[in-house]
Every structure is written in structure tokens, then in C-alpha cells.
Design a protein around this motif. Structure first.
Motif, PDB file in Angstrom:
ATOM      1  N   PHE A   8       0.830  -1.205   0.000  1.00  0.00           N
ATOM      2  CA  PHE A   8       0.000   0.000   0.000  1.00  0.00           C
ATOM      3  C   PHE A   8       0.866   1.257   0.000  1.00  0.00           C
ATOM      4  O   PHE A   8       0.621   2.199  -0.747  1.00  0.00           O
ATOM      5  CB  PHE A   8      -0.926  -0.035   1.224  1.00  0.00           C
ATOM      6  N   TYR A   9       1.920   1.275   0.832  1.00  0.00           N
ATOM      7  CA  TYR A   9       2.833   2.412   0.892  1.00  0.00           C
ATOM      8  C   TYR A   9       3.556   2.615  -0.449  1.00  0.00           C
ATOM      9  O   TYR A   9       3.710   3.734  -0.917  1.00  0.00           O
ATOM     10  CB  TYR A   9       3.843   2.243   2.028  1.00  0.00           C
ATOM     11  N   GLU A  10       3.998   1.533  -1.061  1.00  0.00           N
ATOM     12  CA  GLU A  10       4.682   1.631  -2.352  1.00  0.00           C
ATOM     13  C   GLU A  10       3.751   2.195  -3.420  1.00  0.00           C
ATOM     14  O   GLU A  10       4.168   3.009  -4.256  1.00  0.00           O
ATOM     15  CB  GLU A  10       5.237   0.270  -2.763  1.00  0.00           C
ATOM     16  N   ALA A  11       2.489   1.794  -3.407  1.00  0.00           N
ATOM     17  CA  ALA A  11       1.514   2.340  -4.359  1.00  0.00           C
ATOM     18  C   ALA A  11       1.304   3.828  -4.095  1.00  0.00           C
ATOM     19  O   ALA A  11       1.202   4.631  -5.038  1.00  0.00           O
ATOM     20  CB  ALA A  11       0.191   1.582  -4.257  1.00  0.00           C
ATOM     21  N   ASP A  12       1.256   4.213  -2.830  1.00  0.00           N
ATOM     22  CA  ASP A  12       1.111   5.613  -2.442  1.00  0.00           C
ATOM     23  C   ASP A  12       2.288   6.433  -2.979  1.00  0.00           C
ATOM     24  O   ASP A  12       2.116   7.517  -3.532  1.00  0.00           O
ATOM     25  CB  ASP A  12       1.046   5.690  -0.916  1.00  0.00           C
ATOM     26  N   CYS A  13       3.501   5.892  -2.832  1.00  0.00           N
ATOM     27  CA  CYS A  13       4.707   6.578  -3.311  1.00  0.00           C
ATOM     28  C   CYS A  13       4.722   6.697  -4.836  1.00  0.00           C
ATOM     29  O   CYS A  13       5.109   7.733  -5.380  1.00  0.00           O
ATOM     30  CB  CYS A  13       5.960   5.851  -2.832  1.00  0.00           C
ATOM     31  N   ARG A  14       4.298   5.625  -5.522  1.00  0.00           N
ATOM     32  CA  ARG A  14       4.253   5.674  -6.995  1.00  0.00           C
ATOM     33  C   ARG A  14       3.281   6.748  -7.478  1.00  0.00           C
ATOM     34  O   ARG A  14       3.599   7.524  -8.384  1.00  0.00           O
ATOM     35  CB  ARG A  14       3.869   4.315  -7.572  1.00  0.00           C
ATOM     36  N   LEU A  15       2.116   6.803  -6.883  1.00  0.00           N
ATOM     37  CA  LEU A  15       1.137   7.815  -7.273  1.00  0.00           C
ATOM     38  C   LEU A  15       1.660   9.215  -6.952  1.00  0.00           C
ATOM     39  O   LEU A  15       1.526  10.144  -7.758  1.00  0.00           O
ATOM     40  CB  LEU A  15      -0.208   7.569  -6.572  1.00  0.00           C
ATOM     41  N   PHE A  16       2.292   9.350  -5.800  1.00  0.00           N
ATOM     42  CA  PHE A  16       2.907  10.631  -5.430  1.00  0.00           C
ATOM     43  C   PHE A  16       3.889  11.081  -6.512  1.00  0.00           C
ATOM     44  O   PHE A  16       3.855  12.218  -6.974  1.00  0.00           O
ATOM     45  CB  PHE A  16       3.619  10.521  -4.080  1.00  0.00           C
ATOM     46  N   LYS A  17       4.780  10.174  -6.906  1.00  0.00           N
ATOM     47  CA  LYS A  17       5.807  10.523  -7.893  1.00  0.00           C
ATOM     48  C   LYS A  17       5.207  10.871  -9.255  1.00  0.00           C
ATOM     49  O   LYS A  17       5.717  11.741  -9.953  1.00  0.00           O
ATOM     50  CB  LYS A  17       6.817   9.383  -8.019  1.00  0.00           C
ATOM     51  N   ARG A  18       4.114  10.218  -9.626  1.00  0.00           N
ATOM     52  CA  ARG A  18       3.454  10.532 -10.902  1.00  0.00           C
ATOM     53  C   ARG A  18       2.915  11.952 -10.926  1.00  0.00           C
ATOM     54  O   ARG A  18       2.930  12.612 -11.961  1.00  0.00           O
ATOM     55  CB  ARG A  18       2.308   9.558 -11.174  1.00  0.00           C
TER      56      ARG A  18
END
Length: 175
Positions: A8-18
Motif C-alpha cells: 500500500f505504501y509503495e503504491a502511495d509513493c508511486r502515485l505521489f511521484k506521478r
């Protein structure tokens, strides 16, 4: 459980970076640096006070409800930030772009997003047609917080939920 949280955290970070990767685009920068202030204390308090002072009847009651929601939503934001001291993404994630002199307190939940949702919800409940303009505005404030490198998407989501709940409760209480 830990593995689920990590995913979940990794998905949050990916969306943040996008979202944050577009920081260097001048027109987006101007837009998001401006719209983010709609969720700030100066704007939300001034808007609510102006509506309380210069409106009447049901609109004034709605503005009072909005002010109550704004006041009450601030306390849980403060307490949650103390209990769950999540560092802001520009501190943790490499290559995050953010404005000069970024915020130093904790990121979870987004106070700007909480504030804007708590202010708009009573008006949306009073006049549902306003939702077509107020919801996109509130969502853009939330996106601006991610764009500016100050919050993770889940900070914004939590702020939106908290602000919405505060707005509904205060509207129900006053009206």
C-alpha cells in the motif's frame, strides 16, 4: 499484515511521484501554487467569516455550520499528526520537487484538504448544484498538496474524509 502495508505504501509513493514529477512545468506550478491557498487558514477563515457577516437566513446558518466544521476538524488533524508523525514526502523520497521553505510539521493528514472539505460540505448539502464546482475545487486543493511535494495521496484522502465528516456533522447539528 506488514507486507500488505508495504504494498500500500509503495503504491502511495508511486502515485505521489506521478503527480510530483510535473513540478517543473511553469503553468502547472503557477496554478497549483495558487489554488493550494484555498485550503489555507487565511482563505478558509476569511471566506467563512465573510459569509457569516454578509449573508442572511439559511446561507448564514450554513456559513456558521461551515465555520464550526472548520474549527472542529482542526483538532483531530492536530492530534493525528502528533500520534502518527509521518514525515513529509520531500524529506523521505529522493528526487521530490517542492517549493522553497516547505512545511516542517508532519504530513498525515493534509490540513489544507481537511479545511477545504470541511468548509464546502455544508454548502453542498444546502445547495447540491454547488457540488459541480466546489468538489472539483476541493479535489484540486488536495492534488496541489501532492504536486507541491508536501503530502502523500493518502494524506490527502484522509484529509478529504475527515473534512467531509466534519462538514456533515456540523451541518446536521446546526441545520
Amino acid at each position: 499484515m506488514m507486507k500488505i502495508l508495504l504494498v500500500f505504501y509503495e503504491a502511495d509513493c508511486r502515485l505521489f511521484k506521478r503527480v510530483n514529477r510535473h513540478f517543473d512545468k511553469k503553468c502547472l506550478n503557477l496554478f497549483f501554487r495558487s489554488i493550494t491557498h484555498i485550503g489555507g487558514a487565511r482563505f478558509t477563515i476569511a471566506a467563512v467569516l465573510a459569509l457569516i457577516l454578509f449573508s442572511s437566513d439559511k446561507l448564514r446558518l450554513t456559513a456558521l455550520s461551515s465555520g464550526l466544521a472548520l474549527s472542529f476538524s482542526h483538532l483531530p488533524v492536530h492530534l493525528i499528526k502528533k500520534k502518527y508523525p509521518r514525515q513529509r514526502p520531500y524529506i523521505i523520497l529522493e528526487n521530490t520537487k517542492c517549493p522553497a521553505n516547505p512545511l516542517r510539521d508532519h504530513s498525515f493528514p493534509s490540513g489544507h484538504t481537511t479545511a477545504v472539505f470541511s468548509v464546502i460540505i455544508p454548502f453542498v448539502l444546502l445547495m447540491p448544484a454547488l457540488s459541480y464546482s466546489l468538489f472539483p475545487l476541493a479535489v484540486l486543493v488536495g492534488i496541489s498538496r501532492v504536486y507541491l511535494g508536501l503530502h502523500y495521496p493518502t494524506d490527502v484522502l484522509a484529509g478529504g474524509i475527515l473534512g467531509t465528516a466534519s462538514g456533515i456533522l456540523s451541518y446536521s447539528f446546526i441545520l
